[in-house]
Design a protein around this motif. Structure first.
Motif, PDB file in Angstrom:
ATOM      1  N   THR A  57       0.862  -1.186   0.000  1.00  0.00           N
ATOM      2  CA  THR A  57       0.000   0.000   0.000  1.00  0.00           C
ATOM      3  C   THR A  57       0.891   1.226   0.000  1.00  0.00           C
ATOM      4  O   THR A  57       2.090   1.150   0.282  1.00  0.00           O
ATOM      5  N   TRP A  58       0.303   2.353  -0.306  1.00  0.00           N
ATOM      6  CA  TRP A  58       0.984   3.635  -0.146  1.00  0.00           C
ATOM      7  C   TRP A  58       0.195   4.398   0.914  1.00  0.00           C
ATOM      8  O   TRP A  58      -0.889   4.877   0.658  1.00  0.00           O
ATOM      9  N   ASN A  59       0.718   4.431   2.115  1.00  0.00           N
ATOM     10  CA  ASN A  59       0.089   5.029   3.289  1.00  0.00           C
ATOM     11  C   ASN A  59      -1.128   4.218   3.743  1.00  0.00           C
ATOM     12  O   ASN A  59      -2.072   4.766   4.296  1.00  0.00           O
ATOM     13  N   GLY A  60      -1.082   2.926   3.522  1.00  0.00           N
ATOM     14  CA  GLY A  60      -2.165   2.067   3.985  1.00  0.00           C
ATOM     15  C   GLY A  60      -2.310   2.085   5.494  1.00  0.00           C
ATOM     16  O   GLY A  60      -3.421   2.086   6.021  1.00  0.00           O
ATOM     17  N   GLU A  61      -1.172   2.115   6.196  1.00  0.00           N
ATOM     18  CA  GLU A  61      -1.204   2.158   7.661  1.00  0.00           C
ATOM     19  C   GLU A  61      -1.812   3.458   8.161  1.00  0.00           C
ATOM     20  O   GLU A  61      -2.462   3.492   9.195  1.00  0.00           O
ATOM     21  N   GLY A  62      -1.571   4.543   7.428  1.00  0.00           N
ATOM     22  CA  GLY A  62      -2.032   5.849   7.890  1.00  0.00           C
ATOM     23  C   GLY A  62      -3.397   6.250   7.367  1.00  0.00           C
ATOM     24  O   GLY A  62      -4.046   7.130   7.935  1.00  0.00           O
ATOM     25  N   PHE A  63      -3.846   5.616   6.262  1.00  0.00           N
ATOM     26  CA  PHE A  63      -5.117   6.042   5.678  1.00  0.00           C
ATOM     27  C   PHE A  63      -6.049   4.883   5.316  1.00  0.00           C
ATOM     28  O   PHE A  63      -7.139   4.785   5.851  1.00  0.00           O
ATOM     29  N   ASP A  64      -5.620   4.028   4.403  1.00  0.00           N
ATOM     30  CA  ASP A  64      -6.530   3.017   3.854  1.00  0.00           C
ATOM     31  C   ASP A  64      -7.134   2.115   4.927  1.00  0.00           C
ATOM     32  O   ASP A  64      -8.356   1.987   5.013  1.00  0.00           O
ATOM     33  N   TYR A  65      -6.285   1.446   5.709  1.00  0.00           N
ATOM     34  CA  TYR A  65      -6.813   0.522   6.713  1.00  0.00           C
ATOM     35  C   TYR A  65      -7.629   1.238   7.781  1.00  0.00           C
ATOM     36  O   TYR A  65      -8.731   0.793   8.109  1.00  0.00           O
ATOM     37  N   PRO A  66      -7.148   2.368   8.347  1.00  0.00           N
ATOM     38  CA  PRO A  66      -7.990   3.078   9.319  1.00  0.00           C
ATOM     39  C   PRO A  66      -9.300   3.579   8.714  1.00  0.00           C
ATOM     40  O   PRO A  66     -10.345   3.523   9.357  1.00  0.00           O
ATOM     41  N   CYS A  67      -9.258   4.076   7.477  1.00  0.00           N
ATOM     42  CA  CYS A  67     -10.465   4.582   6.823  1.00  0.00           C
ATOM     43  C   CYS A  67     -11.502   3.475   6.683  1.00  0.00           C
ATOM     44  O   CYS A  67     -12.696   3.697   6.847  1.00  0.00           O
ATOM     45  N   LEU A  68     -11.044   2.280   6.398  1.00  0.00           N
ATOM     46  CA  LEU A  68     -11.940   1.135   6.248  1.00  0.00           C
ATOM     47  C   LEU A  68     -12.266   0.482   7.581  1.00  0.00           C
ATOM     48  O   LEU A  68     -13.047  -0.461   7.635  1.00  0.00           O
ATOM     49  N   ASN A  69     -11.629   1.003   8.640  1.00  0.00           N
ATOM     50  CA  ASN A  69     -11.819   0.457   9.979  1.00  0.00           C
ATOM     51  C   ASN A  69     -11.467  -1.028  10.014  1.00  0.00           C
ATOM     52  O   ASN A  69     -12.163  -1.850  10.611  1.00  0.00           O
ATOM     53  N   ILE A  70     -10.367  -1.357   9.342  1.00  0.00           N
ATOM     54  CA  ILE A  70      -9.872  -2.731   9.321  1.00  0.00           C
ATOM     55  C   ILE A  70      -8.651  -2.789  10.236  1.00  0.00           C
ATOM     56  O   ILE A  70      -7.627  -2.186   9.932  1.00  0.00           O
ATOM     57  N   PRO A  71      -8.741  -3.502  11.364  1.00  0.00           N
ATOM     58  CA  PRO A  71      -7.568  -3.636  12.229  1.00  0.00           C
ATOM     59  C   PRO A  71      -6.472  -4.418  11.511  1.00  0.00           C
ATOM     60  O   PRO A  71      -6.728  -5.485  10.943  1.00  0.00           O
ATOM     61  N   VAL A  72      -5.274  -3.879  11.531  1.00  0.00           N
ATOM     62  CA  VAL A  72      -4.157  -4.531  10.843  1.00  0.00           C
ATOM     63  C   VAL A  72      -3.929  -5.928  11.401  1.00  0.00           C
ATOM     64  O   VAL A  72      -3.584  -6.848  10.662  1.00  0.00           O
TER      65      VAL A  72
END
Length: 186
Positions: A57-72
């Protein structure tokens, strides 16, 4: 092991998902699938992702996953390597002039006029697919490059590249939680 790129496009409120995409590359771009609603994003993520695959991802930790409310931690339960190229860029090149995906694409030989812009709120799904397709291909290219550099450095120090990256990503999550709770460095 297969490599994938994952990205989402939202409205400018950063809450309304417009499109999510996963591109799998086994030498050429062989698969693109898109979903227009939050329901189905989990299916999108895991339909073609297998144990030990890499998801860039590109900034998945900072945007994509939190935006989708998916816990890493839920994603990691699938034994998939989650690699955030934006974080690696910041760690490898802290003084770089820009950590944007576009600046990396340009520096790796892409053309400046290939940068696409889109009206996230009003673009058609077809326009968003074009934009997302370009971002996914770019994410694969840049992340592979940075992951190669990161691996080489970790190999020199005798460390496990993915384990070290996960520690860094964990620290980032802790900093984000502290920030969200109001902590600021003055």
């Amino acid at each position: 092991m297969t490599e994938h790129a994952f990205d989402i496009e939202t409205k400018t409120d950063f809450k309304t998902l417009r499109l999510a995409g996963l591109m799998t590359d086994t030498g050429t771009m062989t698969f693109c699938q898109y979903r227009e609603t939050l329901k189905g994003v989990d299916d999108l993520l895991w339909a073609d992702v297998q144990r030990d695959d890499i998801v860039y991802t590109w900034n998945g930790e900072g945007f994509d996953y939190p935006c989708l409310n998916i816990p890493v931690k839920d994603l990691e339960a699938h034994s998939v390597k989650l690699i955030d190229g934006y974080l690696i860029s910041k760690m490898l090149y802290p003084d770089r002039y820009s950590h944007s995906l576009d600046s990396w694409l340009k520096d790796l030989g892409g053309e400046e006029d290939q940068k696409l812009t889109v009206d996230y709120d009003n673009a058609t799904i077809a326009e968003l697919k074009d934009y997302l397709n370009r971002d996914l291909a770019g994410t694969l290219l840049v992340c592979r490059h940075l992951w190669g550099e990161w691996n080489a450095i970790c190999k020199q120090t005798g460390g496990d590249a993915y384990r070290i990256l996960r520690m860094e990503q964990g620290i980032r999550r802790l900093v984000n939680v502290s920030r969200d709770r109001g902590f600021r460095l003055n």
